[in-house]
Design an enzyme around this catalytic site. Sequence first.
Site: not given
Length: 209
Positions: A18, A20, A98, A115, A117, A158, A188
């Site tokens: 976590g 992000n 995921l 999302n 990536h 994606d 990110e």
Amino acid sequence: MDNFPQKISAAVLVSGGGTNLQALIDGQAAGKLPSVQLALVISNRTGAYALERARQADIPALTITRRANGGTQEGFEAALLNALKNHHIQLIVLAGFLSILSEDFIRRYKNRILNIHPSLIPAFCGKGFYGLKVHEAALERGVKVTGATVHLVNEIPDGGRILLQKAVEVLPNDTPETLQRRVMEQAEWTLLPQATQLVAQQLLEEQHD
Ligand code: GAR
């Protein structure tokens, strides 16, 4: 003065550490997400550290696993949808989540699922490319530049519209772990809060039209 809501209620879906999610929490505390209310965190894995981060930030946190919901995608997504509805969620942020969501689920939140990536899409993305695997593949291919992408989620893994990307240098002695860390730090953790604010602001503007 008008009576329109000034914030979009967002749920953050996680599976692991976590970091992000933490970037979103810190961004909110720093006033960088003025159009976003982080209203719910959902983990599909029991004991994910992301849940602890949510608790520390006073954000309601739930664990919803496939196993506890009939062991099927339908059961899992029905439980997810129920939680999202109960918390009046308008925007979903996949932050290291995921599990692949079904077309049916995605359709219900069309253009409202983001999302992050850890590569420059279309490189090293799609089914099977997640977490460290992405960085292993980048190193194996010998790319000199990689990065991160925030995109809208559609039915192709994606494959949705790219919102933001940032390039990050690959260094000669990188391991998947050192590269992962640099991509997080340099890309990110700034891209995800930025993109979340951007989409929330657009949703608010649409509401006011
Ligand atoms: C992040 O690097 C994120 O980009 C990646 O998983 C990691 C989660 O870390 N996501 C994917 O690979 C999705 N295909 P975090 O739990 O510390 O945010």
